[in-house]
Design a protein around this motif. Structure first.
Motif, short mmCIF file in Angstrom:
data_model
loop_
_atom_site.label_atom_id
_atom_site.label_comp_id
_atom_site.label_asym_id
_atom_site.label_seq_id
_atom_site.Cartn_x
_atom_site.Cartn_y
_atom_site.Cartn_z
N GLY A 195 34.85 66.78 61.61
CA GLY A 195 34.45 65.56 60.89
C GLY A 195 34.99 64.31 61.57
O GLY A 195 35.38 64.37 62.75
N ARG A 196 35.02 63.20 60.83
CA ARG A 196 35.50 61.95 61.42
C ARG A 196 36.62 61.40 60.57
O ARG A 196 36.65 61.56 59.34
CB ARG A 196 34.35 60.93 61.50
CG ARG A 196 33.33 61.35 62.53
CD ARG A 196 32.45 60.20 62.99
NE ARG A 196 31.75 60.63 64.19
CZ ARG A 196 32.16 60.37 65.42
NH1 ARG A 196 33.24 59.62 65.62
NH2 ARG A 196 31.49 60.83 66.45
N TYR A 197 37.57 60.73 61.24
CA TYR A 197 38.69 60.10 60.54
C TYR A 197 38.98 58.81 61.29
O TYR A 197 39.18 58.82 62.51
CB TYR A 197 39.90 61.04 60.56
CG TYR A 197 41.03 60.61 59.65
CD1 TYR A 197 41.07 60.99 58.31
CD2 TYR A 197 42.06 59.79 60.14
CE1 TYR A 197 42.11 60.60 57.48
CE2 TYR A 197 43.10 59.38 59.32
CZ TYR A 197 43.12 59.80 57.99
OH TYR A 197 44.15 59.38 57.18
N LEU A 198 38.92 57.72 60.58
CA LEU A 198 39.08 56.38 61.20
C LEU A 198 38.11 56.23 62.38
O LEU A 198 38.43 55.63 63.41
CB LEU A 198 40.52 56.17 61.69
CG LEU A 198 41.62 56.17 60.61
CD1 LEU A 198 43.00 56.01 61.28
CD2 LEU A 198 41.40 55.08 59.57
N GLY A 199 36.97 56.82 62.22
CA GLY A 199 35.93 56.66 63.26
C GLY A 199 36.04 57.64 64.43
O GLY A 199 35.17 57.66 65.29
N ARG A 200 37.12 58.46 64.45
CA ARG A 200 37.29 59.40 65.57
C ARG A 200 36.82 60.79 65.18
O ARG A 200 37.01 61.21 64.04
CB ARG A 200 38.78 59.54 65.96
CG ARG A 200 39.51 58.26 66.25
CD ARG A 200 39.15 57.66 67.55
NE ARG A 200 39.16 58.62 68.66
CZ ARG A 200 39.07 58.27 69.95
NH1 ARG A 200 38.98 56.99 70.29
NH2 ARG A 200 39.04 59.18 70.89
N LYS A 201 36.24 61.49 66.15
CA LYS A 201 35.81 62.85 65.87
C LYS A 201 37.05 63.77 65.90
O LYS A 201 37.88 63.71 66.81
CB LYS A 201 34.81 63.33 66.92
CG LYS A 201 34.15 64.65 66.52
CD LYS A 201 32.92 64.95 67.38
CE LYS A 201 32.58 66.42 67.29
NZ LYS A 201 33.46 67.29 68.10
#
Lengths: 433, 433
Positions: free
Chosen positions: B103-109
């Protein structure tokens, strides 16, 4: 099938034999008289199948004039020709290893051939000189019954198209037929041998002979154990004898002795291929000189057509008033694209190949497949005729054909022309019967 | 060319790195809390290129949850997924050797992957479980300077299209890039090695490894000397690295690090060939499952087309919404005639072959060539599509593709369709740059 009936049809009858005997008697006597008259140290000798009693109907009569070894070759040849012309005034000069005179006498075909006297075991000057030794050997060893067995074998081989040691046939000579019968005893035993033989033929049976002679058939000449009397026999002629012997044994018939190769049916049906017929004027030489060159040219053409991608299927060689080579190919035109194989990427010239093709007109690449470089290039020539004319330039196609190279005619056709002998020969090819 | 400028363009800048650090800090802390809260014997661990400091811009962040060996596999997997979903609520389940959440977190994969705790040297359960060991090994041995050398090598390989161990690429993994730099010291030394390498790659240099592993590239995994870390590398990927290293050394340039494989020009020109495009619906499986089957189908098609005489030139495989295989052939139609090879004349079944074909429809023969029997037969199928559909019946083309066999579509065309990706890929193939 009755082999006695077969024999009656292939052996000269009484009348024919009486004529043969008279021809031989009169000619040897006249030659003896001339030699005595002119003080020539030589004597006439009947050789060949007639002298051995293994001749078929209409056989040629071979009379040799055996000269003392004290004569030089040119002396022997010119004296031989002079005597020949005197007894056969209408005769023509021909050439084998020595020149000789060929003509007719009482309606029979006769050859008068000069040769040297040689005792058995001497180092041989020419194969013509060896003929009298072969004749003596067979006469000393053959029985009366075996003479007819030899006749059956010769007729069988003639019908099969494998009788004769000339290059065109590359088959079994009369002398070889005699050695086979002397070895196996009878015609039927010889046929049984061929029908079960696997691999090369060796007589005597000794596989070590194969390393010595390197030929599909090795038949040691009893008059010269260092010579292979079967050297002329091609793999294909040997294979034909193996196959026809099996067929004969499975359904014996008089037709195996018809003495003429039957004209086969011409196969029809759409082959959907491309025929290329190459022809050259016939050089003024005997078949045995032209045939090897024609075969060599055929092999060059097959190799060239295969390498260039025309997918040759089969070929036929025919020499009559022209030298003719027919090749059937799966296609007569190549695609424009050609994959050009370059060096492995880890070879010294990989960079050169890469740099060279980066700057050239190409259809694709250079690219890597496996560990190699390749480039797709565009062929400049795609038609069979232009590719062959261009490709042939680099080949030596034999002394006599080289001179005629510019006269090479090439006919490309999808429709075989059954008016032409070479197409008929090609399209009727099947194992007889 | 300035490698420092290159590095600046491929390495994350301060801002990106700050984000990465925050993602890692927050996620590992949240995962630890959840594990503690739920009494699970496991701990989060940052692995992969980010943890080793060898990551390029926009790298994925890999956080493993390392479980005690006391859990059963299904327990570990279900707990791992639960934790993953809790920290990445929008995340999706994916599947490698274990299922995981991406998924993504703060825009990072980010990937959250469960695995087992294993001490070095233990017999391995799966290659996912081995990842933490690789991470530890590299972190223990790499210098700060070498982290950037690894980045240069990765960018070079990415541009060359050989970065990644997935079947589709069959190239060099990130771990292999690190092992290469650890072995040769620097990016330039690694490139020099490839440019002069002949034959297979072996690290350590020991040709005996080749008999043990049988692969174009053998790179012993220092965490498990019985494993080849370079097993995925194909001969073609290795060849590309050899060739591009030579080209780079002869004319170095920043463009070798552009990180995207440049779209090549599409070659024009008349190829005058036949393209056959085979397509199947894409089975619902990941690339690494589909690709080997697509490659297997490609190999079967190439073999079949070659044996049947269509003269295949080259091929391309592409898997997107469909499985696509493109084969270029020299021709799309066969001639009617086909030479059918029979047994040798001296084999047991020679007579059977002869008798069988004497009674059948045929275009010529049976006849003898050399020591064999042949017959010219008429093909019933001459078009590429019918020959392939008929020929494919006898092959197993892989579990997933077998089921889709009836959906196989075949398009035959002389004109490449450059609107389709697979034709563009095929027709632009050349060694970059």
């Amino acid at each position: 099938m009755n082999l006695d009936l077969v024999l009656a049809s292939i052996r000269p009858d009484r009348e024919e034999q009486a004529t043969i005997d008279r021809v031989v008697r009169e000619l040897t006597s006249r030659i003896s008289d001339i030699l005595k008259r002119d003080g020539i140290k030589a004597e006439p000798r009947l050789v060949g199948s007639v002298s051995k009693g293994t001749h078929l109907k209409d056989a040629d009569i071979d009379i040799f004039i055996v000269f003392s070894r004290e004569y030089r070759e040119w002396e022997m040849e010119s004296m031989g020709l002079r005597v020949g012309h005197e007894v056969l005034p209408e005769g023509q000069e021909k050439y084998a290893e020595h020149p000789y005179v060929s003509g007719r006498y009482l309606g029979r075909k006769v050859d008068i051939v000069p040769c040297y006297q040689i005792p058995p075991g001497t180092s041989i000057i020419s194969s013509v000189d060896r003929t009298p030794l072969h004749t003596e050997y067979v006469k000393d060893h053959i029985t009366d019954v075996q003479r007819d067995e030899v006749r059956l074998l010769k007729a069988f081989m003639k019908t099969a198209g494998v009788y004769g040691s000339e290059v065109k046939v590359s088959g079994f000579s009369g002398y070889v037929c005699e050695l086979l019968v002397l070895n196996f005893g009878t015609f039927m035993e010889t046929i049984r041998y061929f029908s079960t033989l696997t691999g090369p033929l060796t007589i005597p049976e000794d596989r070590e002979l194969l390393s010595q002679f390197d030929a599909p058939a090795v038949i040691i000449d009893p008059t010269d154990p260092g010579r292979n009397a079967g050297a002329a026999i091609s793999l294909e002629s040997l294979s034909k004898m193996k196959m026809l012997s099996k067929i004969f044994l499975s359904s014996p018939s008089e037709k195996f002795f018809s003495m003429v190769q039957p004209e086969g049916e011409i196969f029809g049906g759409s082959r959907d291929s491309t025929f290329a017929l190459f022809t050259l004027p016939r050089p003024d030489e005997i078949d045995d000189v032209i045939y090897p060159q024609a075969v060599r040219l055929r092999n060059i053409l097959m190799g060239l057509l295969s390498r260039e991608g025309f997918l040759p299927i089969d070929s036929e060689v025919l020499v009559n008033e022209r030298v003719q080579i027919l090749v059937e190919c799966e296609r007569g035109t190549l695609p424009r694209i050609k994959v050009h194989e370059g060096p492995p990427v880890d070879s010294k010239n990989a960079m050169d190949f890469y740099a060279k093709w980066k700057g050239r007109r190409r259809l694709r690449g250079p690219y890597i497949r496996g560990n190699r470089l390749y480039v797709d290039v565009e062929r400049s020539e795609v038609g069979l005729e232009e590719v062959v004319r261009n490709g042939l330039r680099q080949y030596n196609i034999g002394a006599h054909l080289n001179r005629l190279r510019d006269s090479l005619e090439i006919i490309i056709t999808a429709e075989p022309d059954s008016g032409m002998e070479i197409f008929r020969k090609y399209l009727s090819r099947q194992i007889w019967p």
